[in-house]
Design a protein around this motif. Structure first.
Motif, PDB file in Angstrom:
ATOM      1  N   UNK A 199       0.830  -1.201   0.000  1.00  0.00           N
ATOM      2  CA  UNK A 199       0.000   0.000   0.000  1.00  0.00           C
ATOM      3  C   UNK A 199       0.876   1.267   0.000  1.00  0.00           C
ATOM      4  N   UNK A 200       1.952   1.245   0.792  1.00  0.00           N
ATOM      5  CA  UNK A 200       2.885   2.382   0.805  1.00  0.00           C
ATOM      6  C   UNK A 200       3.504   2.566  -0.570  1.00  0.00           C
ATOM      7  N   UNK A 201       3.984   1.473  -1.153  1.00  0.00           N
ATOM      8  CA  UNK A 201       4.658   1.551  -2.446  1.00  0.00           C
ATOM      9  C   UNK A 201       3.710   1.986  -3.558  1.00  0.00           C
ATOM     10  N   UNK A 202       2.483   1.466  -3.527  1.00  0.00           N
ATOM     11  CA  UNK A 202       1.510   1.852  -4.553  1.00  0.00           C
ATOM     12  C   UNK A 202       1.217   3.351  -4.486  1.00  0.00           C
ATOM     13  N   UNK A 203       1.070   3.860  -3.269  1.00  0.00           N
ATOM     14  CA  UNK A 203       0.785   5.292  -3.115  1.00  0.00           C
ATOM     15  C   UNK A 203       1.966   6.135  -3.567  1.00  0.00           C
ATOM     16  N   UNK A 204       3.179   5.668  -3.266  1.00  0.00           N
ATOM     17  CA  UNK A 204       4.368   6.392  -3.702  1.00  0.00           C
ATOM     18  C   UNK A 204       4.446   6.435  -5.222  1.00  0.00           C
ATOM     19  N   UNK A 205       4.227   5.307  -5.864  1.00  0.00           N
ATOM     20  CA  UNK A 205       4.283   5.248  -7.321  1.00  0.00           C
ATOM     21  C   UNK A 205       3.229   6.145  -7.950  1.00  0.00           C
ATOM     22  N   UNK A 206       2.017   6.123  -7.393  1.00  0.00           N
ATOM     23  CA  UNK A 206       0.939   6.962  -7.922  1.00  0.00           C
ATOM     24  C   UNK A 206       1.258   8.445  -7.795  1.00  0.00           C
ATOM     25  N   UNK A 207       2.066   8.779  -6.779  1.00  0.00           N
ATOM     26  CA  UNK A 207       2.449  10.180  -6.571  1.00  0.00           C
ATOM     27  C   UNK A 207       3.719  10.555  -7.332  1.00  0.00           C
ATOM     28  N   UNK A 208       4.226   9.622  -8.147  1.00  0.00           N
ATOM     29  CA  UNK A 208       5.434   9.905  -8.920  1.00  0.00           C
ATOM     30  C   UNK A 208       6.708   9.829  -8.111  1.00  0.00           C
ATOM     31  N   UNK A 209       6.677   9.075  -7.021  1.00  0.00           N
ATOM     32  CA  UNK A 209       7.836   8.947  -6.148  1.00  0.00           C
ATOM     33  C   UNK A 209       8.443   7.551  -6.283  1.00  0.00           C
ATOM     34  N   UNK A 210       9.716   7.421  -5.882  1.00  0.00           N
ATOM     35  CA  UNK A 210      10.406   6.144  -5.925  1.00  0.00           C
ATOM     36  C   UNK A 210      10.181   5.409  -4.610  1.00  0.00           C
TER      37      UNK A 210
END
Length: 283
Positions: A213-224
């Motif tokens: 969930x953390x990683x998915x949110x980061x990716x959706x926000x354009x973050x690594x």
């Protein structure tokens, strides 16, 4: 993986000598950081009938920013709030206090933030308990601006700042902000906004799901997602082999940091806590 400790303040009372002895010995043992919890006030169970909180009016808590100002003078450890209950505090004041700790430590400070659970504390501090999640996101944005810009103007949903700023600015610009996270909404918040996060579970399927969930949110926000740190916690139960296995499990899970918690094990004084930490000290 960097191994630190949880400051056992609920069991050390108000003795400043214990703070000094603990901080200096932890550094000698090779730990990298001290993490401290935050509560400004405790609720009186005699007034709040049926009180179910883990802490009450008798539980000792040092104020983290003041505590860290003291520890900055006597150790070279990284200092970490785990967590400051951000929405019950004024944002600009948190920015100022955090910048001061960062300055005094030479940039060895992480600001862990969370929402808290104690409505009694929010009431006493004059802040709204019900909108604390939404406010916290705007707070983090404002904190980062105050740490990186000399003059700031904000017209937000919860903040108004007109041409004002901090001096001196912190060493780290911005100071790393880590999130305490125990719900799906909090995991998403950590992924969108956090430099790191503190899981509230042990390694295993639950952690794997939360990290997705953390990683998915980061990716959706354009973050690594790989740039977001993760700090686990190992609680001492009296079994050194179990503690070593728990530390290894966090390393296998990809934790960047872990803290050893000696509270709740029946240790009577600062020397007892330090004896345990000597047994588990990084080699």
């Amino acid at each position: 993986m960097r191994i630190g400790v949880v400051f056992p303040q609920t069991e050390l009372g108000g003795d400043p000598g214990a703070v000094k002895a603990y901080g200096q010995r932890v550094e000698e043992l090779g730990y990298t950081h001290i993490l401290a919890y935050d509560h400004v006030l405790g609720a009186d169970p005699e007034v709040h009938r049926g009180w179910q909180g883990p802490y009450d009016v008798h539980t000792t808590f040092h104020e983290p920013f003041v505590l860290f100002g003291y520890l900055a003078a006597i150790t070279r450890l990284e200092l970490v709030t785990g967590v400051i209950i951000l929405p019950q505090r004024q944002t600009a004041l948190v920015a100022k206090q955090a910048a001061e700790v960062d300055l005094l430590t030479g940039g060895r400070f992480r600001l862990g933030v969370g929402l808290g659970w104690n409505a009694v504390e929010y009431e006493a501090l004059g802040e709204n308990f019900k909108n604390r999640g939404r406010r916290s996101e705007e707070q983090v944005e404002v904190l980062r601006r105050l740490w990186t810009e000399q003059t700031v103007t904000v017209e937000g949903d919860y903040h108004t700042i007109t041409g004002a700023g901090l001096a001196p600015l912190p060493v780290q610009r911005p100071i790393p902000v880590w999130f305490g996270a125990a719900t799906e909404r909090a995991y998403a918040r950590a992924g969108r906004l956090g430099d790191g996060w503190f899981p509230m579970m042990e390694p295993g399927p639950g952690l794997d799901w939360a990290r997705e969930r953390v990683n998915d949110a980061a990716t959706a926000a354009g973050r690594d997602p790989a740039a977001i740190g993760m700090e686990g916690r190992v609680t001492w139960t009296g079994d050194a082999d179990r503690a070593a296995a728990d530390l290894a499990a966090w390393q296998d899970a990809g934790a960047t940091h872990v803290s050893v918690n000696t509270m709740g094990a029946g240790l009577r004084d600062v020397e007892s806590h330090l004896d345990v930490l000597e047994r588990l000290a990084p080699r």
